[in-house]
Design a protein around this motif. Sequence first.
Motif, PDB file in Angstrom:
ATOM      1  N   HIS A   1      73.628 118.993 -33.725  1.00  0.00           N
ATOM      2  CA  HIS A   1      73.032 117.632 -34.490  1.00  0.00           C
ATOM      3  C   HIS A   1      74.000 116.947 -35.115  1.00  0.00           C
ATOM      4  O   HIS A   1      73.998 115.863 -35.428  1.00  0.00           O
ATOM      5  N   THR A   2      75.032 117.606 -35.364  1.00  0.00           N
ATOM      6  CA  THR A   2      76.336 117.047 -36.069  1.00  0.00           C
ATOM      7  C   THR A   2      77.189 116.396 -34.906  1.00  0.00           C
ATOM      8  O   THR A   2      78.142 115.706 -35.437  1.00  0.00           O
ATOM      9  N   GLY A   3      77.008 116.867 -33.858  1.00  0.00           N
ATOM     10  CA  GLY A   3      77.755 116.148 -32.685  1.00  0.00           C
ATOM     11  C   GLY A   3      79.172 116.845 -32.341  1.00  0.00           C
ATOM     12  O   GLY A   3      80.089 116.334 -31.801  1.00  0.00           O
ATOM     13  N   LYS A   4      79.322 118.145 -33.203  1.00  0.00           N
ATOM     14  CA  LYS A   4      80.561 118.912 -32.930  1.00  0.00           C
ATOM     15  C   LYS A   4      80.661 119.409 -31.458  1.00  0.00           C
ATOM     16  O   LYS A   4      81.541 119.525 -30.849  1.00  0.00           O
TER      17      LYS A   4
ATOM     18  N   GLU B   1      71.707 122.802 -35.929  1.00  0.00           N
ATOM     19  CA  GLU B   1      71.910 122.305 -37.171  1.00  0.00           C
ATOM     20  C   GLU B   1      73.253 121.608 -37.475  1.00  0.00           C
ATOM     21  O   GLU B   1      73.503 120.786 -37.796  1.00  0.00           O
ATOM     22  N   GLN B   2      74.092 122.860 -37.194  1.00  0.00           N
ATOM     23  CA  GLN B   2      75.703 122.721 -37.851  1.00  0.00           C
ATOM     24  C   GLN B   2      76.539 122.234 -36.587  1.00  0.00           C
ATOM     25  O   GLN B   2      77.450 121.574 -36.922  1.00  0.00           O
ATOM     26  N   LEU B   3      76.215 122.235 -35.319  1.00  0.00           N
ATOM     27  CA  LEU B   3      77.101 121.872 -34.241  1.00  0.00           C
ATOM     28  C   LEU B   3      76.479 120.845 -33.300  1.00  0.00           C
ATOM     29  O   LEU B   3      77.104 120.035 -32.965  1.00  0.00           O
TER      30      LEU B   3
ATOM     31  N   ARG C   1      66.493 122.260 -38.496  1.00  0.00           N
ATOM     32  CA  ARG C   1      65.975 121.366 -37.370  1.00  0.00           C
ATOM     33  C   ARG C   1      66.303 122.047 -36.038  1.00  0.00           C
ATOM     34  O   ARG C   1      67.563 121.884 -35.843  1.00  0.00           O
TER      35      ARG C   1
END
Length: 110
Positions: free
Chosen positions: A21-24, A17-19, A88
Amino acid sequence: MPVWHLGLETAIGIALEQLVHTGKITLTRMVELFTSGPAHVLNLDRGSLTVGAPADITIFDTEHFWTYDVNKSASKSRNSPFHGITFRGGPVATIVNGRVVWDRPPGLSI
């Protein structure tokens, strides 16, 4: 029943979710951070899918939506900042030494 440690049930969901899916970071990098990276640092014979390696695998779905519920958790702890959070992506099965020790039936939230 496997032994669960506080935070591990949600770790993949949070990382996706945080890495991812955000593209990080890429999905490949996330998998490395959860597998071969720690195995290398700790000098463990783990973290690869090579022939003869221990069959310790977590299967996850990057698009599976699920809601964490501490009351349905395998953990003995009931305190989590993630209770009620919908993620997700997350684990759908765990294999240890080649044996399925946990799988999430379709539609089940933990």
